[in-house]
Design an enzyme around this catalytic site. Structure first.
Site, short mmCIF file in Angstrom:
data_model
loop_
_atom_site.label_atom_id
_atom_site.label_comp_id
_atom_site.label_asym_id
_atom_site.label_seq_id
_atom_site.Cartn_x
_atom_site.Cartn_y
_atom_site.Cartn_z
N SER A 200 0.99 -1.23 0.02
CA SER A 200 -0.08 -0.09 0.02
C SER A 200 0.88 1.38 0.13
CB SER A 200 -0.99 0.00 1.09
OG SER A 200 -2.06 0.80 1.05
N ASP A 325 -8.68 -5.70 -5.86
CA ASP A 325 -8.47 -4.48 -4.96
C ASP A 325 -9.30 -3.45 -5.24
OD1 ASP A 325 -7.56 -2.87 -3.25
OD2 ASP A 325 -5.30 -3.50 -3.33
N HIS A 356 -7.02 -6.17 -1.38
CA HIS A 356 -5.93 -5.42 -0.72
C HIS A 356 -5.13 -6.35 0.23
CE1 HIS A 356 -3.93 -1.60 -0.60
NE2 HIS A 356 -3.86 -1.49 0.51
#
Length: 795
Positions: A200, A325, A356
């Protein structure tokens, strides 16, 4: 081919090796060691590892305007033996989350003790890699944890902070033992190579640092990472939220009490405040600069676009992303991957069928092994063959993985699928392989002035078409594979000067999918271990064994396993996309252009890249609508949801371009088209072609000198077979009349296998000849004739 005696001397081996036998033997003074499995072995005692914190000034950077150059804080753990005599590479996780959100599935934060070093490093990287001859660095982004300065939403100053870490490791900038002191700290233990890894925001920083072209950053592994910040909180002019940069910057500057020692307060004329509070004026600047009032790309977003700087990337890039995601969406991979490939960056890609999620959570054993071999190759210089393996791995369905040589996968063709009227103007339309309009040249639907949920859009596809237009295939008779980015090419007239325009591609029919709920997984109660602990170097004698966290050190590698949320569905969103009609030609804010109501224009709406197999027995559904997602009004910031109005589609010219394996023929073969069909074709003769370059020659062999000599040539391969194998006859030994060299000749190929047809693929052929100091050499020329063969099992 004849091999003469001309060439170059090879480099010297720098790593120790371990043979087979009674396990890995550790010397009294261990060095980085390659085990019998070809990977660096755990010969360093993790319980004795050096733990230290260093602050590095970030040149010309004062983000909090206090008149003092910002310093980035880094926490280091490395083998006790590392130093001038035993140099090791560094694995860096650049993160803003170390004392706020935490890292990993279990939200681990650093724990700083009273001495100012860490009792716990989050994640498994330190526990696993430090015993194997690596340093691990947790680098705190500016404005977070123990760094000074303020967060700037992944902008140039944030990136400069992490670039300074690489510069410090390579001796180009100073580092210090305290936040404001002058006692120097140097990385005399570093071997000159660093890798960055993270999920991320962390992986986004890795992308940004690589895009600076900094020397010494050898590889990055961005997981679920952003490559263009604009496309994280906006899509083609449609704003998803309000004041997002400042909101995120505030959250990550916070502190959670389980992180141990608290970062120092900032002294101000009115008293001490947290750094989060101190940086409030910077966040106000972000609100003024982020362009929420129009939702388009401006200077703020352009300087947070790493794709535009892909030509500067020197590091190899191992991308990992879940194509379900909905947080960091797949367009972040699509743009980045395309730019990296265009600039000949060495790449590798894993695509996961989840959201994610870190691959450590869902394919743990294979991921740890793959990551280990990748870092060994990129940072330790070990030739373990991972670079010759297929570069792309895709999760085809839950826990079913397949390798490919490229992405989009081989055989993918952009395929025009025309959106045509059906049997009734009020019912669903059809899909065709040629333009024509079908039963109606135009179809109209209503923009309701509100976002419409995907479930509503996909349900009862042949029902009312008031706020959408659905175009359906017949039931498929064969599977159809989509790989890459679909684009809606819509020809339409609006009822006002602006509207959002959106598309959803769906599969209708009974299938089994990994749910998007909870990113497709849930925790189990089972834990497995993946490295040493800070109190027991042998707490995990068998990698992957079950473990529990009772009675072991707090810095351990005992992590929860997960299970995937897999279940049956009858309708499934494959991909989606949206655009603000004003951005039909450009997303730059100065280029926004309203339309003339009632006038037809072309709108190209890119959908999210993905991988999907439409199953036989299902139907392909293309849904066109107006507002799919967009933020409402907030204060003086207008709504990103477009107003109610009629929208008319020109079915003679509107189409969707789908990236399909096998192209339009796959739709014909599956019965997706109802057009009258004709055929045209051509034949390819069976061909296996192998052409060798010039004869290779070594340099003169020097008697009495131990040396390995090298020579090279090339081979050109043409094959129409489904697979091919390049081999060479037993090299044996070079001969000179009746005399033969003592050591055998070795032949190495840069590539020797192909999993599909290939034309004019160049292969580097390397020859190696070891001459030992005591080997007898006869005057004259040593040579050998070799036979190279290109063969196939499936012509």
């Amino acid at each position: 081919m004849r091999i003469g005696v001309r060439g170059l001397v090879a480099g010297a081996l720098t790593l120790a090796t371990l043979g087979l036998g009674g396990g890995v033997a550790q010397a009294q003074s261990p060095v980085v060691t390659v085990g019998a499995d070809g990977k660096t072995a755990p010969v360093f005692d993790y319980t004795q590892a050096v733990r230290e914190r260093v602050w590095i000034p970030v040149a010309n950077t004062d983000t909090d305007s206090d008149g003092i150059v910002d310093r980035i804080a880094i926490d280091i753990v490395r083998p006790k033996e590392s130093g001038p005599a035993v140099k090791v590479p560094a694995i860096i996780d650049p993160s803003p989350y170390y004392v706020s959100n935490g890292r990993g599935n279990e939200g681990q934060r650093i724990i700083t003790n009273s001495s100012g070093t860490l009792d716990r490093f989050p994640l498994f990287y330190d526990n696993y890699f430090v015993p194997r001859g690596y340093a691990f660095i947790a680098a705190h982004s500016l404005g977070t944890a123990f760094s000074t300065g303020c967060v700037w939403h992944g902008g140039p100053t944030d990136i400069a902070g992490f670039k300074a870490v690489v510069d410090w490791l390579n001796g180009r900038v100073p580092g210090y033992t305290t936040v404001d002191g002058t006692t120097p700290s140097a990385a005399n233990w570093h071997n000159g190579k660093s890798g960055m890894i993270g999920k991320s925001y962390d992986g986004t920083f890795a992308n940004g640092v690589a895009a600076t072209g900094v020397d010494g950053l050898a590889t990055i592994v961005p997981i679920s990472a952003i490559s263009q910040w604009y496309y994280y909180s906006r899509t083609e002019g449609v704003r998803h939220n309000t004041n997002y940069p400042s909101g995120l910057s505030s959250g990550i500057a916070g502190f959670n009490t389980d992180a141990g020692l608290r970062p120092p307060m900032v002294q101000t004329p009115t008293g001490p405040v947290t750094r989060q509070a101190f940086c409030a004026p910077v966040r106000a600047q972000q609100d003024a600069l982020d362009g929420d009032e129009h939702g388009d790309v401006n200077e703020f977003w352009r300087e947070r676009d790493h794709v535009k700087d892909a030509a500067k990337v020197k590091a190899s890039v191992f991308v990992v992303h879940g194509f379900q995601d909905d947080n960091v969406r797949m367009d972040q991979v699509g743009w980045w991957w395309k730019a990296l490939e265009a600039n000949n960056v060495r790449t590798k890609l894993w695509l996961l069928r989840t959201g994610h999620v870190d691959p450590f959570e869902q394919r743990r054993a294979v991921w740890v092994d793959t990551l280990h071999r990748w870092f060994d190759q990129e940072l330790q210089g070990i030739n373990n063959g991972i670079g010759a393996e297929p570069k792309v791995t895709v999760e085809e369905e839950a826990d079913v993985w397949k390798n490919y040589t490229s992405w989009p996968i081989n055989g993918t063709q952009d395929t025009a699928v025309y959106l045509r009227g059906g049997s009734s103007h009020t019912g669903a339309g059809t899909l065709g392989g040629v333009a024509g309009g079908g039963t109606a040249d135009t179809l109209t639907f209503q923009n309701t002035g509100a976002n419409i949920g995907e479930g509503t859009l996909m349900a009862t596809p042949e029902g009312q078409q008031n706020n959408r237009r659905v175009f359906l295939s017949p039931v498929l008779t064969k599977d159809v594979r989509l790989s890459g980015t679909a684009v809606l090419n819509l020809r339409a007239a609006l009822g006002t000067a602006q509207s959002n325009l959106s598309a959803v591609v769906a599969e209708l029919g009974p299938t089994t999918q990994i749910s998007r709920t909870g990113d497709g997984y849930q925790n189990t109660t089972r834990r497995t271990c993946w490295g040493a602990t800070n109190t027991d170097n042998n707490a995990c004698p068998t990698l992957g064994a079950e473990c529990n966290t009772t009675g072991i050190g707090i810095d351990n590698a005992c992590y929860l396993e997960i299970s995937k949320r897999v279940g049956p569905v009858t309708e499934w969103r494959v991909t989606r996309g949206t655009i603000d009609s004003r951005q039909r030609n450009s997303t730059w804010y100065q280029d926004a252009s309203p339309v003339v109501p009632g006038e037809f224009n072309t709108y190209n709406v890119p959908l999210q890249p993905t991988e999907h197999i439409f199953k036989a027995g299902s139907r392909i559904s293309i849904i066109v609508t107006a507002n799919l997602y967009g933020a409402g009004a907030s204060g003086s910031i207008p709504s990103a949801v477009s107003a109610a109005q009629p929208i008319t589609i020109d079915t003679r010219q509107s189409k969707i371009t789908l990236p399909l394996v096998g192209g339009s023929q796959s739709l014909v073969d599956s019965g997706a088209f109802t057009d009258p069909q004709g055929t045209v074709g051509g034949t390819v003769p069976a061909t296996l072609g192998l052409t060798l370059g010039a004869n290779a020659a070594f340099p003169p062999f020097m008697p009495g000198v131990a040396r390995e000599y090298e020579a090279s040539t090339t081979a050109n391969v043409i094959s129409t077979a489904a697979d091919a194998l390049l081999t060479v006859s037993d090299p044996g030994r070079l001969t000179n009349g009746a005399f033969s060299l003592a050591e055998p000749l070795r032949v190495e190929f840069s590539k020797s296998t192909w999993t599909g047809p290939v034309s004019n693929d160049s292969v580097a052929v390397k020859f190696k000849q070891l001459i030992k100091a005591n080997d007898p050499l006869r005057t004259g020329t040593y040579s050998k004739t070799l036979t190279f063969t290109l063969s196939t099992t499936t012509p």
